[in-house]
Design a protein around this motif. Sequence first.
Motif, PDB file in Angstrom:
ATOM      1  N   ALA A 146     -94.927 -46.941 -61.955  1.00 44.29           N
ATOM      2  CA  ALA A 146     -95.461 -47.106 -60.602  1.00 44.29           C
ATOM      3  C   ALA A 146     -94.728 -48.221 -59.873  1.00 44.29           C
ATOM      4  N   LEU A 147     -94.510 -48.032 -58.595  1.00 48.37           N
ATOM      5  CA  LEU A 147     -93.751 -48.995 -57.794  1.00 48.37           C
ATOM      6  C   LEU A 147     -94.351 -50.387 -57.869  1.00 48.37           C
ATOM      7  N   HIS A 148     -95.669 -50.502 -57.737  1.00 48.38           N
ATOM      8  CA  HIS A 148     -96.293 -51.835 -57.728  1.00 48.38           C
ATOM      9  C   HIS A 148     -96.147 -52.542 -59.072  1.00 48.38           C
ATOM     10  N   ASN A 149     -96.142 -51.771 -60.179  1.00 51.76           N
ATOM     11  CA  ASN A 149     -95.971 -52.390 -61.498  1.00 51.76           C
ATOM     12  C   ASN A 149     -94.513 -52.738 -61.770  1.00 51.76           C
ATOM     13  N   GLN A 150     -93.589 -51.927 -61.298  1.00 52.26           N
ATOM     14  CA  GLN A 150     -92.166 -52.264 -61.471  1.00 52.26           C
ATOM     15  C   GLN A 150     -91.833 -53.556 -60.723  1.00 52.26           C
ATOM     16  N   ILE A 151     -92.478 -53.769 -59.584  1.00 50.74           N
ATOM     17  CA  ILE A 151     -92.244 -55.004 -58.821  1.00 50.74           C
ATOM     18  C   ILE A 151     -92.796 -56.212 -59.581  1.00 50.74           C
ATOM     19  N   ARG A 152     -93.966 -56.048 -60.181  1.00 44.04           N
ATOM     20  CA  ARG A 152     -94.570 -57.151 -60.937  1.00 44.04           C
ATOM     21  C   ARG A 152     -93.695 -57.566 -62.117  1.00 44.04           C
ATOM     22  N   ASN A 153     -92.936 -56.611 -62.649  1.00 47.97           N
ATOM     23  CA  ASN A 153     -92.113 -56.891 -63.839  1.00 47.97           C
ATOM     24  C   ASN A 153     -90.672 -57.242 -63.508  1.00 47.97           C
ATOM     25  N   LEU A 154     -90.367 -57.384 -62.218  1.00 46.52           N
ATOM     26  CA  LEU A 154     -88.993 -57.720 -61.824  1.00 46.52           C
ATOM     27  C   LEU A 154     -88.637 -59.131 -62.274  1.00 46.52           C
ATOM     28  N   GLU A 155     -87.497 -59.268 -62.917  1.00 47.13           N
ATOM     29  CA  GLU A 155     -87.021 -60.591 -63.340  1.00 47.13           C
ATOM     30  C   GLU A 155     -86.065 -61.188 -62.323  1.00 47.13           C
ATOM     31  N   LYS A 210     -97.606 -64.706 -46.294  1.00 44.58           N
ATOM     32  CA  LYS A 210     -96.554 -64.137 -45.445  1.00 44.58           C
ATOM     33  C   LYS A 210     -95.252 -63.999 -46.227  1.00 44.58           C
ATOM     34  N   ARG A 211     -94.896 -65.050 -46.991  1.00 38.79           N
ATOM     35  CA  ARG A 211     -93.688 -65.025 -47.808  1.00 38.79           C
ATOM     36  C   ARG A 211     -93.801 -63.958 -48.899  1.00 38.79           C
ATOM     37  N   TYR A 212     -94.971 -63.873 -49.506  1.00 37.22           N
ATOM     38  CA  TYR A 212     -95.221 -62.898 -50.567  1.00 37.22           C
ATOM     39  C   TYR A 212     -95.018 -61.477 -50.053  1.00 37.22           C
ATOM     40  N   ARG A 213     -95.570 -61.170 -48.888  1.00 32.49           N
ATOM     41  CA  ARG A 213     -95.466 -59.823 -48.324  1.00 32.49           C
ATOM     42  C   ARG A 213     -94.017 -59.478 -47.987  1.00 32.49           C
ATOM     43  N   MET A 214     -93.280 -60.460 -47.468  1.00 32.19           N
ATOM     44  CA  MET A 214     -91.887 -60.231 -47.101  1.00 32.19           C
ATOM     45  C   MET A 214     -91.033 -59.927 -48.328  1.00 32.19           C
ATOM     46  N   LEU A 215     -91.219 -60.733 -49.391  1.00 36.01           N
ATOM     47  CA  LEU A 215     -90.466 -60.513 -50.621  1.00 36.01           C
ATOM     48  C   LEU A 215     -90.842 -59.183 -51.279  1.00 36.01           C
ATOM     49  N   LYS A 216     -92.121 -58.854 -51.204  1.00 39.42           N
ATOM     50  CA  LYS A 216     -92.582 -57.610 -51.814  1.00 39.42           C
ATOM     51  C   LYS A 216     -91.989 -56.399 -51.104  1.00 39.42           C
ATOM     52  N   ARG A 217     -91.958 -56.431 -49.763  1.00 43.58           N
ATOM     53  CA  ARG A 217     -91.372 -55.323 -49.000  1.00 43.58           C
ATOM     54  C   ARG A 217     -89.896 -55.159 -49.322  1.00 43.58           C
ATOM     55  N   LYS A 218     -89.208 -56.284 -49.461  1.00 43.74           N
ATOM     56  CA  LYS A 218     -87.781 -56.248 -49.775  1.00 43.74           C
ATOM     57  C   LYS A 218     -87.546 -55.610 -51.154  1.00 43.74           C
TER      58      LYS A 218
END
Length: 622
Positions: free
Chosen positions: A431-440, A464-472
């Motif tokens: 899942a996209l949200h889990n792959q993001i959580r595991n990004l190194e 705000k910073r969190y949302r920007m990094l997550k979208r990227k």
Amino acid sequence: MCNHHKKWFCNGRGNTSGSHIVNHLVRAKCKEVTLHKDGPLGETILECYNCGCRNVFLLGYIPAKADSVVVLLCRQPCASQASLKDLNWDSAEWKPLIEDRCFLAWLVKVPSEQEQVRARQITAQQINKLEEIWTNTPEAKIEDLEKPGVDEEPQRVLLRYEDAYQYQNIFGPLVKMEADDDRKLKESQTQGDIEVRWDLGLNKKRLAYFSLPKANDEMRLMPGDELRLRYVGDGHKPWSGVGHVIKVPNSKFFDYGEEVGIELKISAGVPVEYRKDFLVEFVWKSTSFDRMQSALKTFAIDENSVSAYIYHKLLGHEIEDVAMATKVNLPKRFSVAGLPELNHSQVFAVKTVLQRPLSLIQGPPGTGKTVTSATVVYHLAKQTSGQVLVCAPSNIAVDQLTEKIHKTGLKVVRVCAKSREAIDSPVSFLALHNQIRNLESEPELKKLQQLKDETGELSSADEKRYRMLKRKCESELLRNADVICCTCVGAGDPRLSKFQFRSILIDESTQATEPECMVPVVLGAKQLILVGDHCQLGPVVMCQKAARAGLSQSLFERLVLLGIRPIRLQVQYRMHPALSAFPSNIFYDGSLQNGVTAGKCSSLMLIVMLSELIIILFVFFF
């Protein structure tokens, strides 16, 4: 009187198979009634003497031995309790209040023939129409049937359309009707007297667990649905909170011994010190229907939404069949490592699909439809430039196909609705949200995610910073994927709005409505593969008027009626040869071959097969 609609009905049959009151209760899905003051028993609400249950379809009576009276009791559990013997009642004497679709005559008087002749006559068609009107306008009367426009049916779907504007103008109103019907159904499912068990999730989100009352057997919940929990007691100031369903009872039909679980969006101010005096409301969301309407509009106004060939084919225009615009280099071997070996019909299906811009694959039960689809996706991803979009109408179907595709070694990203991110599945790691959580590669995002999990929320600047990094990171993961998997409606997710997919495969497409299929199709389809079986169950449409107008016909089925011949998978591995003969001859022109022999079928497998055959027979005859 129907207690829900506050309307009076007689116990005569007239033009219906049952009495008018029972016919109404069945059609309107109501269960509680009050007897008329001039009736044999006077003005009385029918309810169980022991537990107060008012479901007339469960109620019956037992005559007392000593007195000339009867007692009303529900079938389960009151009429079967051993304590009845102490009350001088014999449970073996229990009889239902409704017999042959009518209330017992001593309970509710049946009109005489003379009374029925003298009464105003109403046809069965008018009764059905009035029931439909009451779903939207409860105060409507029979005279309202004569008003202009009331009896009008929506324009039916066509086989062929002049252009995409006509297509939109016909399907758009049907989608709206289905949305309105769905909204009324779900918003009417408020339940009170709820007892809540509170818990805390791993991400510091507040969890609420509760059992639904038995009277709520019509509430159909799915993981990801939104519920609003309200506190209505006196011990705390008024409070309400919205949460996503993360747990439903395991049974296909609700087992009321199990709990429903929701994860609240906001944990602050939750009255966790209280357990009783709560009510539950269904929060209806228009997202699915909005995305269908948007897809219909895009199809009409955006020339780049699909290729010209697919545009004309979907509208049913007479157009010459063409091969792929670019030359396809067929693989020497069609079977793929990680998946079972393909049989001859599966190889033919894969080979044919790769060379056509529009294909239908028909997969009868047990013929390896998912394996074939995963193989097609693998070769599309390897041979074409660009990503492959894989969809299905249900999350379960998407997860099953995602798992198979992942076994081929392709980079797969499963896009889930945000409301389903807390729900576990066999492919959660994709899942996209889990792959993001595991990004190194993004330590800052990981640190902010950890802080959010520990505290439950971030400061305004950090959020705000969190949302920007997550979208990227979401954008990068999606662009680097070979295959993106989501539901048909999920293809309308804003995160995919800027993507164009040359190749699109829709599994179980015969279980999706046509506008639902169009959500992924308009993302740039130049090669479209629809997989399903129009000989099995079709889309579920709640609005009967929209269903009659053709919304319950799938895109796959309409294309078959237009003369596009589906590629049929012919070797089945699920049924005993003795059982497969019936569906093969009735539904598939006798073409099904058996990939399993009688000797390899265990007794348990035979029981499963018999169950499936019973379902097939039921669908065929009813």
